[in-house]
Design a protein around this motif. Structure first.
Motif, PDB file in Angstrom:
ATOM      1  N   TYR A  93    -149.721 -31.250  39.801  1.00 10.27           N
ATOM      2  CA  TYR A  93    -150.026 -32.705  39.293  1.00 10.27           C
ATOM      3  C   TYR A  93    -150.012 -33.465  40.546  1.00 10.27           C
ATOM      4  O   TYR A  93    -150.716 -34.438  40.817  1.00 10.27           O
ATOM      5  CB  TYR A  93    -149.279 -33.090  38.334  1.00 10.27           C
ATOM      6  N   GLY A 148    -153.441 -35.257  40.934  1.00 16.10           N
ATOM      7  CA  GLY A 148    -153.369 -36.590  40.109  1.00 16.10           C
ATOM      8  C   GLY A 148    -154.281 -37.856  40.655  1.00 16.10           C
ATOM      9  O   GLY A 148    -155.142 -38.303  40.020  1.00 16.10           O
ATOM     10  N   PRO A 149    -153.983 -38.211  41.884  1.00 14.71           N
ATOM     11  CA  PRO A 149    -154.504 -39.259  42.546  1.00 14.71           C
ATOM     12  C   PRO A 149    -156.255 -39.136  42.546  1.00 14.71           C
ATOM     13  O   PRO A 149    -157.011 -40.285  42.399  1.00 14.71           O
ATOM     14  CB  PRO A 149    -154.046 -39.742  43.871  1.00 14.71           C
ATOM     15  N   GLU A 193    -159.991 -37.901  38.990  1.00  8.51           N
ATOM     16  CA  GLU A 193    -160.904 -38.689  38.025  1.00  8.51           C
ATOM     17  C   GLU A 193    -162.254 -38.478  39.094  1.00  8.51           C
ATOM     18  O   GLU A 193    -163.398 -38.305  38.790  1.00  8.51           O
ATOM     19  CB  GLU A 193    -160.582 -39.981  37.824  1.00  8.51           C
ATOM     20  N   ALA A 194    -162.085 -38.596  40.451  1.00 10.60           N
ATOM     21  CA  ALA A 194    -163.186 -38.837  41.310  1.00 10.60           C
ATOM     22  C   ALA A 194    -163.610 -37.285  41.358  1.00 10.60           C
ATOM     23  O   ALA A 194    -164.956 -37.011  41.540  1.00 10.60           O
ATOM     24  CB  ALA A 194    -162.571 -39.042  42.744  1.00 10.60           C
ATOM     25  N   THR A 226    -154.990 -36.359  30.977  1.00 10.62           N
ATOM     26  CA  THR A 226    -154.466 -37.776  30.915  1.00 10.62           C
ATOM     27  C   THR A 226    -153.471 -38.050  29.982  1.00 10.62           C
ATOM     28  O   THR A 226    -152.503 -38.693  30.191  1.00 10.62           O
ATOM     29  CB  THR A 226    -155.646 -38.756  30.660  1.00 10.62           C
ATOM     30  N   SER A 268    -150.051 -36.748  30.893  1.00  8.14           N
ATOM     31  CA  SER A 268    -149.403 -37.575  31.856  1.00  8.14           C
ATOM     32  C   SER A 268    -149.098 -39.106  31.308  1.00  8.14           C
ATOM     33  O   SER A 268    -148.027 -39.400  32.033  1.00  8.14           O
ATOM     34  CB  SER A 268    -150.374 -37.821  33.154  1.00  8.14           C
ATOM     35  N   LEU A 308    -159.029 -42.076  50.334  1.00  2.16           N
ATOM     36  CA  LEU A 308    -158.174 -41.762  49.245  1.00  2.16           C
ATOM     37  C   LEU A 308    -157.531 -40.540  49.312  1.00  2.16           C
ATOM     38  O   LEU A 308    -156.256 -40.459  49.198  1.00  2.16           O
ATOM     39  CB  LEU A 308    -158.822 -41.581  47.763  1.00  2.16           C
ATOM     40  N   PHE A 316    -153.193 -39.938  50.278  1.00  3.32           N
ATOM     41  CA  PHE A 316    -152.234 -39.043  49.267  1.00  3.32           C
ATOM     42  C   PHE A 316    -151.854 -37.810  49.954  1.00  3.32           C
ATOM     43  O   PHE A 316    -151.114 -37.098  49.225  1.00  3.32           O
ATOM     44  CB  PHE A 316    -152.810 -39.148  47.908  1.00  3.32           C
ATOM     45  N   ILE A 375    -144.910 -38.694  44.221  1.00  5.66           N
ATOM     46  CA  ILE A 375    -145.831 -39.456  43.447  1.00  5.66           C
ATOM     47  C   ILE A 375    -145.390 -40.082  42.261  1.00  5.66           C
ATOM     48  O   ILE A 375    -144.750 -39.473  41.511  1.00  5.66           O
ATOM     49  CB  ILE A 375    -147.201 -38.464  42.987  1.00  5.66           C
ATOM     50  N   GLU A 376    -145.517 -41.436  42.104  1.00  6.34           N
ATOM     51  CA  GLU A 376    -144.827 -42.184  41.098  1.00  6.34           C
ATOM     52  C   GLU A 376    -146.240 -42.609  40.285  1.00  6.34           C
ATOM     53  O   GLU A 376    -147.179 -42.798  40.671  1.00  6.34           O
ATOM     54  CB  GLU A 376    -144.133 -43.248  41.432  1.00  6.34           C
ATOM     55  N   GLY A 377    -145.847 -42.981  38.748  1.00  7.43           N
ATOM     56  CA  GLY A 377    -146.869 -43.383  38.037  1.00  7.43           C
ATOM     57  C   GLY A 377    -147.618 -42.627  37.118  1.00  7.43           C
ATOM     58  O   GLY A 377    -148.398 -43.001  36.268  1.00  7.43           O
ATOM     59  N   HIS A 378    -146.889 -41.428  36.977  1.00  5.94           N
ATOM     60  CA  HIS A 378    -147.352 -40.604  36.132  1.00  5.94           C
ATOM     61  C   HIS A 378    -146.209 -40.052  34.919  1.00  5.94           C
ATOM     62  O   HIS A 378    -145.154 -40.280  35.528  1.00  5.94           O
ATOM     63  CB  HIS A 378    -148.009 -39.268  36.272  1.00  5.94           C
ATOM     64  N   PHE A 381    -168.148 -44.219  40.427  1.00  2.00           N
ATOM     65  CA  PHE A 381    -167.301 -43.328  41.214  1.00  2.00           C
ATOM     66  C   PHE A 381    -166.256 -44.319  42.132  1.00  2.00           C
ATOM     67  O   PHE A 381    -165.073 -43.924  42.230  1.00  2.00           O
ATOM     68  CB  PHE A 381    -168.505 -42.514  42.257  1.00  2.00           C
ATOM     69  N   ALA A 404    -163.342 -44.711  39.792  1.00  8.09           N
ATOM     70  CA  ALA A 404    -162.530 -43.518  39.760  1.00  8.09           C
ATOM     71  C   ALA A 404    -161.711 -43.584  41.092  1.00  8.09           C
ATOM     72  O   ALA A 404    -160.445 -43.384  40.774  1.00  8.09           O
ATOM     73  CB  ALA A 404    -163.315 -42.390  39.618  1.00  8.09           C
ATOM     74  N   GLY A 415    -157.630 -44.252  41.268  1.00  7.42           N
ATOM     75  CA  GLY A 415    -156.557 -43.284  41.889  1.00  7.42           C
ATOM     76  C   GLY A 415    -155.682 -44.046  42.809  1.00  7.42           C
ATOM     77  O   GLY A 415    -154.607 -44.010  42.843  1.00  7.42           O
ATOM     78  N   PHE A 416    -156.060 -45.089  43.976  1.00  4.47           N
ATOM     79  CA  PHE A 416    -155.472 -46.193  44.751  1.00  4.47           C
ATOM     80  C   PHE A 416    -154.376 -46.611  43.756  1.00  4.47           C
ATOM     81  O   PHE A 416    -153.229 -46.861  43.971  1.00  4.47           O
ATOM     82  CB  PHE A 416    -156.242 -46.748  45.371  1.00  4.47           C
ATOM     83  N   LEU A 472    -153.368 -46.569  40.419  1.00  3.78           N
ATOM     84  CA  LEU A 472    -152.324 -46.107  39.690  1.00  3.78           C
ATOM     85  C   LEU A 472    -151.125 -45.336  40.360  1.00  3.78           C
ATOM     86  O   LEU A 472    -150.075 -45.250  39.889  1.00  3.78           O
ATOM     87  CB  LEU A 472    -152.882 -44.892  38.496  1.00  3.78           C
ATOM     88  N   TYR A 473    -151.625 -44.867  41.649  1.00  4.26           N
ATOM     89  CA  TYR A 473    -150.501 -44.080  42.212  1.00  4.26           C
ATOM     90  C   TYR A 473    -150.113 -44.687  43.696  1.00  4.26           C
ATOM     91  O   TYR A 473    -149.454 -44.156  44.593  1.00  4.26           O
ATOM     92  CB  TYR A 473    -151.197 -42.704  42.806  1.00  4.26           C
ATOM     93  N   LYS A 526    -146.812 -48.032  48.149  1.00  3.36           N
ATOM     94  CA  LYS A 526    -147.270 -47.088  49.194  1.00  3.36           C
ATOM     95  C   LYS A 526    -148.297 -47.780  50.213  1.00  3.36           C
ATOM     96  O   LYS A 526    -148.472 -47.475  51.254  1.00  3.36           O
ATOM     97  CB  LYS A 526    -148.054 -45.743  48.435  1.00  3.36           C
ATOM     98  N   HIS A 575    -141.246 -42.661  33.578  1.00  7.62           N
ATOM     99  CA  HIS A 575    -140.256 -41.955  32.690  1.00  7.62           C
ATOM    100  C   HIS A 575    -139.299 -40.973  33.713  1.00  7.62           C
ATOM    101  O   HIS A 575    -139.512 -40.823  34.889  1.00  7.62           O
ATOM    102  CB  HIS A 575    -140.956 -41.045  31.753  1.00  7.62           C
TER     103      HIS A 575
END
Lengths: 339, 444
Positions: A46, A50-51, A54-55, A101, A104, A325, A329, A336-339, B103, B106, B110-111, B113-114, B118, B444
């Protein structure tokens, strides 16, 4: 302009196979991981996808839009006669996309995670299986616009040994890509070793499935051998793939994690090149030897022209952003945070 | 269920499902960007927590919207191959641009959410804004493609052949602007009221009041402004429909007879056999005035449209009435909130005020679905107005009913899971998001 569109179509398919494929493969790897190691594998996986996940799947949308705008007859022929496998594939896409999704972003961690996990891993297997079946059916010469009964028109168009074998080959390829990719993401030695072992198994599976494809082709009287080895590009691509595979296995044990990714991607590129080169510009073979050609079945000139311009402009925005992107990463030591 | 009905039902179901998810996925990033901005300016952790809480919702809705959108791009061919064979190259331009916008969305997601902690904080904020802007852009483009089905341009139909194709002209078809404007505002109104309603419920239950008050304010202001602007875009849309699709307008209004001083018909039960509307309130001349700004000028009624080209009147009329009345309710509620803001009154301790907003939670989305029913059913029997009939476009494959049952089951269960997930997100607010003073919060 038509060539710009064709190049983009091929690139979209390739990138979907490589990036989306590694993505599906991550689920396939999880499916074949022992329960004891599942959660660790999942975490590494993950963090890696993760990042960008979607792409990864946008390439399919790009490919499908190119088909329906640029080559409407090819799009509608495939969606009419391959309706059933397409629906199964779509179910897989829905199940997989939402399950990943949901697992996560569910605020509560409880037994629901098991449900998401099950849905995720099985749909990760089913989706590329049917993608492969669809691709195989396109060239298997079983699509029969003249058929007037349900079985011949809508079932036997895709349900044959050749298409199914290609489906399994696609699954193995996805697993292989993911395993190679994840070797570089593993932070500890045991994980890395386990991914190397998985890459080996998937590589073997791809060999077996590949052999099955050739056997199925003989049974179904599809001249696959001639397609692959009957021209210089095919022979060159197969040789290049074989050599790169040897180099890849040599480098894996030396911990060269970025080069092996490139080599794995190169393998897939060569496979796609071999399989599409002989048929270019025909991408659908119909029963009785008819073809649907990218050049003869294109949409109106104006439509192709504006599609090409839209793709070029889109590429100008998408590719640098996507590159940044992935680069951002990939930098090491990032939790990785956010999930 | 015959094949044709099954195909139509499956398409309606898929669109109806996709619309809700894509509306939220397209509008919530703007709420998120506002609270993120407030956080960056004020350094108040509550805003950071609101941003994070909302971003989870955006992620869930984006994923669901993305997969249902992928499904739709295949369904166009799976269900309507004849339509796509001819229309694909003509109205495909907005779809190819939409692919790019989607696109970008998406990638930006990604940028965003994560990307916490950073990147440069303003770059991070900017990626969130891009999520919203590209989402809105793709929404507008898809609606432009639909508008082409209502006002097809950019080609010549000669002996059944589609010639002289001009994709740019097709994209900027006469209805693209009015439809895109109406839909975008509707998305903001519906999402604004839905999000505000959920937070109002939590305030009503006296849970994490500070957190929910601030969230409510952001969402409600977006929703209220949109609801107040919406009648304007509705008027522009109605005039376009009157001009280009008189049959649709006549069905919307259940307007059977062409006559001077055409009345505006409110409510009522259309009787298609006797060409009357029972139990309706009729405002003589008002329809003429709204369309032509002239009380006397007759508006084309169903009597001037061949029977074979008439859309189903009752469904279209009911859906239209429902949409308009819900829009009016939301606008009224919006005015109440604006009065509260102007008088600087805090009515959040008053139950009636909260209850109104709680009750309004689903209204916008019901209105959105009703509006799409008007657009799509009102165009029947045409898939491309005046050019191609829906019945001629359907797939030759039999047994679509089974596919419809399958998709219904899948979409129903997905909707349940999403509601369940949102419920859990909201339930976990006190644990995950409303923890004051904790600077870098783990989800979490």
């Amino acid at each position: 302009m038509i060539y710009v569109v064709i190049v983009f179509l091929w690139l979209a398919l390739l990138l979907y196979l490589v990036m989306g494929g590694a993505d599906y493969g991550a689920g396939i790897i999880e499916l074949f991981t022992s329960d004891a190691n599942k959660s660790r594998t999942r975490r590494i996986m993950y963090n890696a996808i993760g990042p960008i996940w979607e792409a990864n799947h946008m390439w399919l949308i790009i490919a499908i839009v190119i088909l329906f705008v640029g080559f409407p007859v090819i799009y509608t022929t495939m969606s009419t006669y391959l309706h059933i496998p397409l629906v199964v594939m779509l179910m897989g896409i829905i199940a997989r996309g939402t399950a990943l999704t949901f697992r996560s972003y569910d605020a509560v961690r409880d037994d629901m995670q098991k449900v998401y996990n099950k849905v995720f891993v099985y749909s990760s297997f089913v989706t590329p299986l049917f993608l492969g079946i669809i691709a195989g059916s396109a060239v298997s010469g079983r699509i029969d616009p003249g058929a007037n009964d349900f079985l011949h028109a809508y079932v036997l168009s895709w349900l044959n040994w050749f298409s199914v074998a290609i489906g399994f080959f696609t699954v193995a390829l996805c697993g292989f890509l993911a395993a190679i990719y994840l070797i570089g993401e593993a932070t500890d030695h045991p994980s890395r070793k386990s991914f190397i072992r998985k890459a080996r198994i998937m590589n073997l599976a791809a060999f077996v499935a590949g052999a099955m494809v050739f056997i199925a082709a003989i049974i179904e009287k599809i001249p696959l051998v001639q397609w692959v080895f009957g021209n210089i590009i095919g022979i060159a691509a197969v040789s290049a793939a074989s050599i790169s595979l040897v180099v890849l296995w040599y480098l894996i044990s030396r911990g060269k994690r970025y080069i092996i990714r490139v080599l794995a991607g190169f393998q897939v590129t060569m496979i796609l090149l071999t399989t599409t080169y002989k048929h270019y510009p025909n991408i659908v073979i119909l029963k009785g030897g008819g073809y649907l050609s990218l050049l003869e079945n294109r949409g109106a000139e104006k439509a192709i022209e504006s599609l090409a311009i839209a793709l070029l402009i889109g590429g100008l925005f998408i590719l640098p952003a996507l590159g940044y992107l992935i680069y951002s990463f990939q930098k090491k030591g990032q939790d990785i945070e956010g999930h | 269920m015959d094949n044709f009905m099954a195909a139509r039902s499956q398409m309606a179901l898929s669109l109806g499902f996709h619309i809700i998810f894509s509306c939220i996925g397209m509008v919530m990033p703007f709420f998120m960007a506002v609270s993120h901005f407030l956080y960056l300016r004020s350094n108040n952790n509550i805003y950071q927590n609101i941003t994070k809480a909302w971003s989870k919702g955006v992620a869930i809705f984006f994923a669901t919207g993305a997969v249902s959108g992928t499904v739709l791009s295949f369904e166009l061919g799976l269900l309507w191959p004849t339509f796509m064979k001819h229309a694909g190259p003509i109205f495909g331009m907005p779809f190819s641009l939409e692919g790019t916008a989607f696109f970008i969305e998406a990638i930006a997601l990604g940028f965003f959410l994560y990307g916490w902690g950073k990147f440069n904080k303003w770059f991070h904020w900017f990626t969130g804004v891009i999520v919203g802007v590209s989402g809105l852009t793709s929404g507008i483009l898809v609606v432009a493609a639909n508008a082409w089905m209502n006002t097809p341009t950019g080609f010549d139909l000669v002996n059944g052949k589609y010639l002289n194709i001009d994709p740019i002209k097709a994209m900027f078809n006469p209805a693209w602007f009015s439809q895109a404007l109406h839909m975008s505002i509707a998305a903001f109104a519906a999402t604004g009221f839905a999000v505000a309603g959920v937070h109002a419920l939590m305030i009503y239950r006296k849970k994490n009041i500070e957190f929910h008050l601030r969230s409510f304010r952001i969402a409600a202001i977006f929703g209220v402004l949109a609801a107040i602007l919406q009648p304007l875009s509705g008027d522009i849309s109605a005039k376009m429909v009157a001009k280009r699709q008189p049959a649709k307008l006549a069905a919307m209004e259940a307007h059977f007879n062409t006559e001077p001083y055409s009345p505006l018909i409110l409510g009522g039960i259309p009787d298609e056999k006797n060409k009357t509307v029972n139990y309706a309130i009729e405002l003589p001349g008002m329809l003429s005035f709204m369309i032509y700004e002239d009380f006397k000028k007759p508006v084309k009624g169903l009597d001037q449209i061949p029977k074979a080209d008439q859309p189903p009147v009752a469904v279209t009329h009911y859906a239209f009435q429902l949409m308009v009345s819900l829009g009016m309710l939301m606008m009224a509620l919006g005015v109440i909130y604006l009065i509260a803001l102007a008088k600087k009154k805090s009515w959040f301790s008053k139950n009636w005020f909260l209850k109104l907003f709680i009750l309004a939670t689903p209204l916008g989305f019901i209105a959105v679905e009703a509006g799409w029913t008007v657009t799509e059913v009102g165009r029947q029997p045409w898939i491309v107005q005046g050019v191609m009939r829906t019945a001629d476009a359907v797939t030759p494959m039999p047994g679509i009913a089974y596919s419809f049952y399958l998709f219904t089951a899948v979409y129903l269960s997905l909707s349940c899971v999403v509601v369940f997930l949102l419920y859990r997100q909201i339930k976990m607010v006190p644990v995950l998001y409303d923890v004051a003073g904790k600077p870098h919060l783990k989800a979490h």
